[in-house]
Design an enzyme around this catalytic site. Sequence first.
Site, PDB file in Angstrom:
ATOM      1  N   TYR A  56       0.883  -1.174   0.000  1.00 29.85           N
ATOM      2  CA  TYR A  56       0.000   0.000   0.000  1.00 29.85           C
ATOM      3  C   TYR A  56       0.919   1.221   0.000  1.00 29.85           C
ATOM      4  O   TYR A  56       1.366   1.696   1.041  1.00 29.85           O
ATOM      5  CB  TYR A  56      -0.927  -0.008   1.211  1.00 29.85           C
ATOM      6  CG  TYR A  56      -1.974  -1.115   1.204  1.00 29.85           C
ATOM      7  CD1 TYR A  56      -2.273  -1.830   0.036  1.00 29.85           C
ATOM      8  CD2 TYR A  56      -2.688  -1.423   2.350  1.00 29.85           C
ATOM      9  CE1 TYR A  56      -3.228  -2.828   0.030  1.00 29.85           C
ATOM     10  CE2 TYR A  56      -3.654  -2.418   2.352  1.00 29.85           C
ATOM     11  CZ  TYR A  56      -3.912  -3.123   1.190  1.00 29.85           C
ATOM     12  OH  TYR A  56      -4.869  -4.115   1.192  1.00 29.85           O
ATOM     13  N   PHE A 211     -13.595  -4.956   0.384  1.00 27.85           N
ATOM     14  CA  PHE A 211     -14.590  -4.217  -0.406  1.00 27.85           C
ATOM     15  C   PHE A 211     -15.992  -4.343   0.200  1.00 27.85           C
ATOM     16  O   PHE A 211     -16.989  -4.503  -0.528  1.00 27.85           O
ATOM     17  CB  PHE A 211     -14.619  -4.682  -1.871  1.00 27.85           C
ATOM     18  CG  PHE A 211     -13.357  -4.454  -2.663  1.00 27.85           C
ATOM     19  CD1 PHE A 211     -12.359  -3.590  -2.209  1.00 27.85           C
ATOM     20  CD2 PHE A 211     -13.150  -5.087  -3.895  1.00 27.85           C
ATOM     21  CE1 PHE A 211     -11.195  -3.370  -2.948  1.00 27.85           C
ATOM     22  CE2 PHE A 211     -12.003  -4.870  -4.634  1.00 27.85           C
ATOM     23  CZ  PHE A 211     -11.025  -4.013  -4.162  1.00 27.85           C
ATOM     24  N   PRO A 212     -16.148  -4.259   1.523  1.00 22.56           N
ATOM     25  CA  PRO A 212     -17.501  -4.376   2.110  1.00 22.56           C
ATOM     26  C   PRO A 212     -18.406  -3.219   1.700  1.00 22.56           C
ATOM     27  O   PRO A 212     -19.629  -3.344   1.758  1.00 22.56           O
ATOM     28  CB  PRO A 212     -17.229  -4.349   3.623  1.00 22.56           C
ATOM     29  CG  PRO A 212     -15.952  -3.569   3.754  1.00 22.56           C
ATOM     30  CD  PRO A 212     -15.134  -3.975   2.562  1.00 22.56           C
ATOM     31  N   LEU A 213     -17.770  -2.094   1.284  1.00 25.79           N
ATOM     32  CA  LEU A 213     -18.558  -0.939   0.834  1.00 25.79           C
ATOM     33  C   LEU A 213     -18.425  -0.745  -0.677  1.00 25.79           C
ATOM     34  O   LEU A 213     -18.727   0.316  -1.212  1.00 25.79           O
ATOM     35  CB  LEU A 213     -18.107   0.327   1.581  1.00 25.79           C
ATOM     36  CG  LEU A 213     -18.284   0.259   3.099  1.00 25.79           C
ATOM     37  CD1 LEU A 213     -17.662   1.468   3.784  1.00 25.79           C
ATOM     38  CD2 LEU A 213     -19.780   0.147   3.454  1.00 25.79           C
ATOM     39  N   GLY A 214     -17.919  -1.769  -1.347  1.00 27.77           N
ATOM     40  CA  GLY A 214     -17.803  -1.684  -2.802  1.00 27.77           C
ATOM     41  C   GLY A 214     -16.524  -1.031  -3.273  1.00 27.77           C
ATOM     42  O   GLY A 214     -16.380  -0.778  -4.476  1.00 27.77           O
ATOM     43  N   PRO A 223     -22.576  -0.925  -3.079  1.00 29.40           N
ATOM     44  CA  PRO A 223     -23.797  -1.326  -2.355  1.00 29.40           C
ATOM     45  C   PRO A 223     -24.469  -0.142  -1.673  1.00 29.40           C
ATOM     46  O   PRO A 223     -25.685  -0.156  -1.493  1.00 29.40           O
ATOM     47  CB  PRO A 223     -23.278  -2.345  -1.329  1.00 29.40           C
ATOM     48  CG  PRO A 223     -21.819  -2.104  -1.208  1.00 29.40           C
ATOM     49  CD  PRO A 223     -21.360  -1.543  -2.516  1.00 29.40           C
TER      50      PRO A 223
END
Length: 291
Positions: A56, A211-214, A223
């Site tokens: 990162y 990517f829980p929030l896209g 989402p």
Amino acid sequence: MTSERPGGTVKLGQYEIARIGYGAMQLEHVDTAAAGALLRRVVELGVNHLDTASFYGHTTVNEHIRAALHPYPDDLVIVSKVGARRVDAPVPLVLAQRPEQLREQVHLDLTSLGLEQVPVVNLRRADQGPGLIAEGDQVVPLDDQLAELIALRNEGLIGAIGLSNISTEQLEQALPAGIVCVQNAYSVLDRSSEPQLQLCAADGIAWIPYFPLGSAFDQIPSPTEHPAVQEVAAHLGATPAAVCLAWILAHNDHTALIPGTRSIPHLEANLQAASIHLDPDALATLDAIAV
Ligand SMILES: NC(=O)c1ccc[n+]([C@@H]2O[C@H](COP(=O)([O-])OP(=O)(O)OC[C@H]3O[C@@H](n4cnc5c(N)ncnc54)[C@H](OP(=O)(O)O)[C@@H]3O)[C@@H](O)[C@H]2O)c1
């Protein structure tokens, strides 16, 4: 105290982590001062699970974490990943899947984070997207990679092994190595990895979706923008992001979250997911929107 952790806790190998953790990837784009303020707020709010990687930035995010939090609180669990490395443009990220490359990345984590042991290291496979797909000498048998990670664990340089971007067959193959977590892309919209989640739950392995929030990438459906998510959020007086996170928490007990943000207000809003109760109607509405 367990009860003070956002969302309660879940086991990550030998560790007890907050069910709402923090994914640090977005900090690649901010300066040391802004990253430091956010990371200190993360810890202050009871989060004890940070997800990072040496790739990162050119170890940028690891250095932010070290600058902000070292010497680390005893209960902080820093989880990293191996399988890629940062290079100079034009393509800033390349795969680094070969066993000796995995070892190099663990050493990079140790020096940039200022650790004697990385508590958990995820092997990020690249057999399929999202992201780069392995070709040529980057196509490496899983067993060869696991052998290197087991050696690193035996040497005490890593505490435990996780997997990322894997199929159910690969997870079954890797189980004898002692896998403590799996990170696949997964959200209320993207349930393509539901079989892997169920296998993790059956084996007591922590499911830690990315990517829980896209994500921050335009090409991945968001989402939070889905009308059903927005409708449930409006009904509850919550943010769409918190509803997306609350659905993942409610869907399976073995789940822990690592939403990413560079914003302290977003961090604080995301932790509100811990106090959202989705009633059966809301759950049924959200259950039905998978694509
Ligand atoms: N294992 C793997 O292969 C892998 C791959 C990718 C990522 N990861 C890990 O997973 C973590 C999560 O993934 P991610 O950060 O890519 O994606 P994400 O958590 O799905 O979404 C991050 C995006 O959501 C926005 N966001 C966050 N909270 C918000 C809120 N309350 N309201 C509105 N927008 C909000 C962020 O923007 P702002 O910054 O403006 O809030 C950012 O653009 C990463 O940080 C990383 O640690 C792992």
